[in-house]
Design a protein around this motif. Sequence first.
Motif, PDB file in Angstrom:
ATOM      1  N   PRO A  94      18.233 -32.176  29.822  1.00 22.28           N
ATOM      2  CA  PRO A  94      17.489 -31.405  30.821  1.00 22.28           C
ATOM      3  C   PRO A  94      17.771 -29.913  30.760  1.00 22.28           C
ATOM      4  O   PRO A  94      16.938 -29.107  31.175  1.00 22.28           O
ATOM      5  N   GLY A  95      18.931 -29.555  30.233  1.00 18.97           N
ATOM      6  CA  GLY A  95      19.279 -28.141  30.185  1.00 18.97           C
ATOM      7  C   GLY A  95      18.617 -27.372  29.065  1.00 18.97           C
ATOM      8  O   GLY A  95      18.542 -26.134  29.129  1.00 18.97           O
ATOM      9  N   THR A  96      18.159 -28.044  28.012  1.00 14.74           N
ATOM     10  CA  THR A  96      17.577 -27.325  26.869  1.00 14.74           C
ATOM     11  C   THR A  96      16.133 -27.689  26.580  1.00 14.74           C
ATOM     12  O   THR A  96      15.467 -26.983  25.822  1.00 14.74           O
ATOM     13  N   LEU A  97      15.614 -28.774  27.142  1.00 13.23           N
ATOM     14  CA  LEU A  97      14.230 -29.159  26.876  1.00 13.23           C
ATOM     15  C   LEU A  97      13.276 -28.139  27.497  1.00 13.23           C
ATOM     16  O   LEU A  97      13.312 -27.914  28.711  1.00 13.23           O
ATOM     17  N   PRO A  98      12.406 -27.518  26.707  1.00 12.66           N
ATOM     18  CA  PRO A  98      11.445 -26.572  27.287  1.00 12.66           C
ATOM     19  C   PRO A  98      10.519 -27.273  28.276  1.00 12.66           C
ATOM     20  O   PRO A  98      10.091 -28.397  28.053  1.00 12.66           O
ATOM     21  N   HIS A  99      10.205 -26.599  29.370  1.00 13.06           N
ATOM     22  CA  HIS A  99       9.259 -27.165  30.330  1.00 13.06           C
ATOM     23  C   HIS A  99       8.589 -26.030  31.091  1.00 13.06           C
ATOM     24  O   HIS A  99       9.037 -24.883  31.090  1.00 13.06           O
ATOM     25  N   ARG A 100       7.493 -26.362  31.749  1.00 16.97           N
ATOM     26  CA  ARG A 100       6.720 -25.373  32.476  1.00 16.97           C
ATOM     27  C   ARG A 100       7.412 -24.983  33.781  1.00 16.97           C
ATOM     28  O   ARG A 100       8.242 -25.717  34.312  1.00 16.97           O
ATOM     29  N   THR A 101       7.026 -23.816  34.281  1.00 14.87           N
ATOM     30  CA  THR A 101       7.528 -23.366  35.568  1.00 14.87           C
ATOM     31  C   THR A 101       7.145 -24.375  36.651  1.00 14.87           C
ATOM     32  O   THR A 101       6.051 -24.930  36.637  1.00 14.87           O
ATOM     33  N   ARG A 102       8.041 -24.636  37.554  1.00 14.90           N
ATOM     34  CA  ARG A 102       7.845 -25.588  38.656  1.00 14.90           C
ATOM     35  C   ARG A 102       7.691 -27.030  38.181  1.00 14.90           C
ATOM     36  O   ARG A 102       7.162 -27.873  38.884  1.00 14.90           O
ATOM     37  N   GLU A 103       8.134 -27.284  36.991  1.00 13.63           N
ATOM     38  CA  GLU A 103       8.090 -28.651  36.466  1.00 13.63           C
ATOM     39  C   GLU A 103       9.511 -29.135  36.254  1.00 13.63           C
ATOM     40  O   GLU A 103      10.314 -28.467  35.599  1.00 13.63           O
ATOM     41  N   GLU A 104       9.844 -30.287  36.823  1.00 13.69           N
ATOM     42  CA  GLU A 104      11.168 -30.851  36.644  1.00 13.69           C
ATOM     43  C   GLU A 104      11.343 -31.326  35.198  1.00 13.69           C
ATOM     44  O   GLU A 104      10.373 -31.805  34.581  1.00 13.69           O
ATOM     45  N   PRO A 105      12.552 -31.226  34.654  1.00 15.20           N
ATOM     46  CA  PRO A 105      12.759 -31.661  33.261  1.00 15.20           C
ATOM     47  C   PRO A 105      12.361 -33.117  33.014  1.00 15.20           C
ATOM     48  O   PRO A 105      11.799 -33.440  31.966  1.00 15.20           O
ATOM     49  N   VAL A 106      12.640 -34.008  33.983  1.00  8.86           N
ATOM     50  CA  VAL A 106      12.267 -35.417  33.792  1.00  8.86           C
ATOM     51  C   VAL A 106      10.762 -35.560  33.693  1.00  8.86           C
ATOM     52  O   VAL A 106      10.246 -36.300  32.854  1.00  8.86           O
ATOM     53  N   GLU A 107      10.028 -34.835  34.537  1.00 12.64           N
ATOM     54  CA  GLU A 107       8.559 -34.878  34.476  1.00 12.64           C
ATOM     55  C   GLU A 107       8.067 -34.365  33.129  1.00 12.64           C
ATOM     56  O   GLU A 107       7.164 -34.947  32.516  1.00 12.64           O
ATOM     57  N   ALA A 108       8.654 -33.258  32.687  1.00 14.44           N
ATOM     58  CA  ALA A 108       8.255 -32.702  31.397  1.00 14.44           C
ATOM     59  C   ALA A 108       8.528 -33.691  30.273  1.00 14.44           C
ATOM     60  O   ALA A 108       7.683 -33.890  29.383  1.00 14.44           O
ATOM     61  N   ALA A 109       9.707 -34.340  30.297  1.00 14.97           N
ATOM     62  CA  ALA A 109      10.054 -35.287  29.234  1.00 14.97           C
ATOM     63  C   ALA A 109       9.092 -36.461  29.202  1.00 14.97           C
ATOM     64  O   ALA A 109       8.679 -36.914  28.121  1.00 14.97           O
ATOM     65  N   VAL A 110       8.726 -36.972  30.360  1.00 14.85           N
ATOM     66  CA  VAL A 110       7.795 -38.098  30.400  1.00 14.85           C
ATOM     67  C   VAL A 110       6.427 -37.681  29.873  1.00 14.85           C
ATOM     68  O   VAL A 110       5.785 -38.419  29.113  1.00 14.85           O
ATOM     69  N   ARG A 111       5.965 -36.501  30.262  1.00 11.97           N
ATOM     70  CA  ARG A 111       4.655 -36.036  29.789  1.00 11.97           C
ATOM     71  C   ARG A 111       4.666 -35.776  28.279  1.00 11.97           C
ATOM     72  O   ARG A 111       3.704 -36.066  27.582  1.00 11.97           O
ATOM     73  N   ILE A 112       5.759 -35.235  27.801  1.00  9.48           N
ATOM     74  CA  ILE A 112       5.884 -35.022  26.352  1.00  9.48           C
ATOM     75  C   ILE A 112       5.855 -36.369  25.637  1.00  9.48           C
ATOM     76  O   ILE A 112       5.176 -36.537  24.615  1.00  9.48           O
ATOM     77  N   THR A 113       6.576 -37.344  26.181  1.00 17.66           N
ATOM     78  CA  THR A 113       6.609 -38.666  25.560  1.00 17.66           C
ATOM     79  C   THR A 113       5.224 -39.299  25.536  1.00 17.66           C
ATOM     80  O   THR A 113       4.819 -39.899  24.534  1.00 17.66           O
ATOM     81  N   ARG A 114       4.493 -39.196  26.644  1.00 13.51           N
ATOM     82  CA  ARG A 114       3.136 -39.759  26.668  1.00 13.51           C
ATOM     83  C   ARG A 114       2.251 -39.106  25.616  1.00 13.51           C
ATOM     84  O   ARG A 114       1.433 -39.756  24.979  1.00 13.51           O
ATOM     85  N   ARG A 115       2.416 -37.816  25.427  1.00 20.97           N
ATOM     86  CA  ARG A 115       1.633 -37.129  24.387  1.00 20.97           C
ATOM     87  C   ARG A 115       2.064 -37.602  22.994  1.00 20.97           C
ATOM     88  O   ARG A 115       1.201 -37.782  22.112  1.00 20.97           O
ATOM     89  N   VAL A 116       3.357 -37.844  22.799  1.00 25.51           N
ATOM     90  CA  VAL A 116       3.828 -38.389  21.517  1.00 25.51           C
ATOM     91  C   VAL A 116       3.162 -39.740  21.249  1.00 25.51           C
ATOM     92  O   VAL A 116       2.691 -40.015  20.136  1.00 25.51           O
ATOM     93  N   LEU A 117       3.099 -40.578  22.274  1.00 23.83           N
ATOM     94  CA  LEU A 117       2.466 -41.890  22.122  1.00 23.83           C
ATOM     95  C   LEU A 117       0.995 -41.738  21.759  1.00 23.83           C
ATOM     96  O   LEU A 117       0.478 -42.456  20.898  1.00 23.83           O
ATOM     97  N   GLU A 118       0.298 -40.819  22.404  1.00 26.70           N
ATOM     98  CA  GLU A 118      -1.117 -40.589  22.088  1.00 26.70           C
ATOM     99  C   GLU A 118      -1.283 -40.169  20.633  1.00 26.70           C
ATOM    100  O   GLU A 118      -2.157 -40.668  19.917  1.00 26.70           O
ATOM    101  N   LEU A 119      -0.460 -39.233  20.205  1.00 30.11           N
ATOM    102  CA  LEU A 119      -0.586 -38.723  18.837  1.00 30.11           C
ATOM    103  C   LEU A 119      -0.345 -39.816  17.801  1.00 30.11           C
ATOM    104  O   LEU A 119      -0.968 -39.820  16.739  1.00 30.11           O
ATOM    105  N   LEU A 120       0.540 -40.759  18.110  1.00 28.60           N
ATOM    106  CA  LEU A 120       0.926 -41.743  17.106  1.00 28.60           C
ATOM    107  C   LEU A 120       0.113 -43.032  17.161  1.00 28.60           C
ATOM    108  O   LEU A 120      -0.189 -43.609  16.116  1.00 28.60           O
ATOM    109  N   GLN A 121      -0.233 -43.526  18.341  1.00 34.36           N
ATOM    110  CA  GLN A 121      -0.776 -44.879  18.374  1.00 34.36           C
ATOM    111  C   GLN A 121      -2.207 -45.004  18.869  1.00 34.36           C
ATOM    112  O   GLN A 121      -2.789 -46.078  18.786  1.00 34.36           O
TER     113      GLN A 121
END
Length: 896
Positions: free
Chosen positions: A147-174
């Motif tokens: 959570p301390g180094t993962l880039p994320h948007r202003t007013r976005e919690e790191p956990v929210e950012a990580a989940v959204r990034i993961t969902r985009r990874v899933l879209e790109l791959l499958q």
Amino acid sequence: MDPRSRHEKLDDALRRVGDHSPFLAGLVKRHPDIVQRLHAAGLSDTIASGLDEARGEDVGRMLRVQRQIVSLATGLADLAGIASFEEVVSQLSAFADHALDLAIRSAILERAPGEEPRGMAALALGKHGSRELNYSSDIDPILIFDPGTLPHRTREEPVEAAVRITRRVLELLQNRDADGYVFRVDLRLRPSPEASPLALPIDAALSYYESAALPWERAAFIRARAAAGDVALGTEFLEAIRPFVWRRSLDFGAVQEIRQISRRIRDHFAQSQMLGPGYDLKRGRGGIREIEFFAQIHQLIHGGREPALRAPATLDALQALGEAGRIDPQTARDLALAYRLYRTIEHRLQMVDDLQTHRLPKDADALTNVARLHGLSDGDALVDLLQPHVERVGAVYDGLDGDAEERMPMEAEKLEAALAEAGFDDPAAARLRIETMREGKSRSLRTGVAQQALEAMLPTLVRALGKAPAPQEALSRFEDLVAGLPSAINLFRLLQARPALARALIDVLSHAPTLSQALGRRPALLDGLIDATALEPPPSVEVLVAELAHGERSENYELLLDRVRQMVGERRFALGVQLIEAASDPIEVGHGYARVAEAALDVLARATVAEFEAAHGKVPGGELIVIALGRLGGGALTHASDLDIVYLFSGDIMTESDGARPLGATTYFNRLAQRVSAALSVSTAAGPLYEVDTRLRPSGTQGPLAVSIESFERYQRESAWTWEHMALTRARPLFGSPPARGAVQRIIDDILQQERDDSSLTADVVKMRGDIARHKPPSSAFDVKLVEGGLVDCEFTVHLLQLRHRRGLSPRLRVAMRALAEDGLIDPALIGAHELLTRLLVTQRLVSPASAEPPPASRDLVARSCGEPDWPALVKGYESAKMLVRSEWIRAAGIA
């Protein structure tokens, strides 16, 4: 290698591809340059140049094209014999690393342009982790982030950012498109997948593996590595949990855990054990998984003290164990030879149509096709090639568990004593039942092999029976079950290997007539409980859809109907067992039933639409929409629930379809709706699925099955009865494009927000409740739906208040009731009363399907499922819940 020899081998491989592999043949046409390069260069150089030239700005499309290139190059090199097995799987795994890494980086940069893509790592597990991927493998990563180094948007919690990034990874791959997909991604190996986020904060992951991880996760992490993203972060994590995987001292409990893993895998997928057509190369006896587990068990035993044994790859592990003297060196060589052969034939199976399969085809022509792709004459030659290896691996694996097997006495007096000790009240009667089975009069018990399996299983069975509330009755039902089987060998072996499964079976036979009947019709349902996830809630609807739809493009419509029925039957049976075993809250089981039904509807409706369009074309601008109502709309079914659905369609009713046999829009969609209903309800060889109820459609049974959106809206505004608007409170569009479902939802929302004359509304609702009471009285005091103060009263209270106040308009009753309680419109205690009644309903549908008072032997089980300590406590809670519901109904309806 001689250049001419290379050309000849490649030309021969191309001929076999053209004759036997539609998937690779299609890639040859799309990428002839790859074929030319492979003639001139090695596999590594061919892939490197091909990947480089396929680069582009659209990451998703680039990866899909690159995947085609890798599949074609490795497939041809493999078939031609110009690349070793190790080189092939290494290239496939390297591409998985590349694709996963690029997807993570791209997903981070899309959300945080200009930032360094760091702070998220993918831990590869399974064959990806050991760099042994096959052509159609899933990848099973665990994604962790800092959570301390993962880039994320202003007013976005790191956990929210990580989940959204993961969902985009899933879209790109499958996600599939015209260029196919890159990889199917399975994230369920992460801790508590039903509750944890898709990507785990590194501290939370460390805490889990240090304190709460399960035994099987130790074996999974033998092959783990940091494969993509922030590799340094991943490597740091794996180093931190190394003591969890590699323990220097092996206590007795750990040895027992390893042996239990061994026993479970030995008897996994028993129906695919026999070598021949249908044999499962991965899970069958003497197959791939037995080799992998043989190596991993010895690694877990000795690897804590001997780091040289910690090799992730199976072949490397076997060699290290042989060289260290931990297994016989000749055994290591034999298993390595078998492993290469199995994996190579597995590749041939997957090359045909790019399917994730490990099973030899049952069809003789299809088996011969695979054999000839490999360069053999026919299917018999392929089986002959595998046979000595299967026998050798099976014998080696059998030697893992050399403990003497327990047996029940043969002498009558000693057998009765053992039965009495186990808990049988009438050991003489139980002895007669067992002796009848031992006589082998039923067809499932006639063979010597069946009798041997019976004797090996009996101690496990007797222990489980002795703990049943009525052991003699449960034994009688078990005997009836066995008598109805064509063969009981697989069942016996399964129960012997899985004592917990034997206890679950006895509980089903003792308490759940609905499940017992299903098991009698299809004993293979029990196989579904082998999976450790069977007693966990089903995954999301999206995951279930992918599971049910897997392979649909390669099979005809009838086969799809059969397969969906089989898989849904297994899921519903497992949910029922969760209830009987008190493994899940009945409310969550009800939600699970609903998710399974939603997924089945989605898959079967899509397949039916495609089948119908092949004959009649499409209606320009039109599509079918399915609305769920009732319990399905509310997302909470029972085992016996019907599916209440309404069919709508969009587009111009004056248009015709554009196919070879055109139909007008209204006729088209009504016939299509009939087909969808049939797909959901008609029984096939695999059994029944659901009862479909369409009586809630506009004008009821007198109206057309499917109406236009405009007609639906007009009817609801101008002609609908109050009860039809009550039904709309639980309406939820489930099938159709997002714009179409959104349009229908807006109509529903608008209608429910209409102002109503309170006196007329109340009078209508009260009259309807009275009509139900007169025409459909409760069948017993435990008819939890229809009794005064039961679920119907509760639902009528909620729906009346929803329509009167236009508040709490959610189809999910729990959500609706919370909103009404927050506004002071209902007593908050009504929520708990409704939940108790719901738990009782869901449990009753299995234990007492006729809504009668449960049998005495099952009453404590029902109480436990409903969260009460015993039956008297449940009865007291039930009476209190009914009084509260009735009071709230009277208050809402203004009944004197």
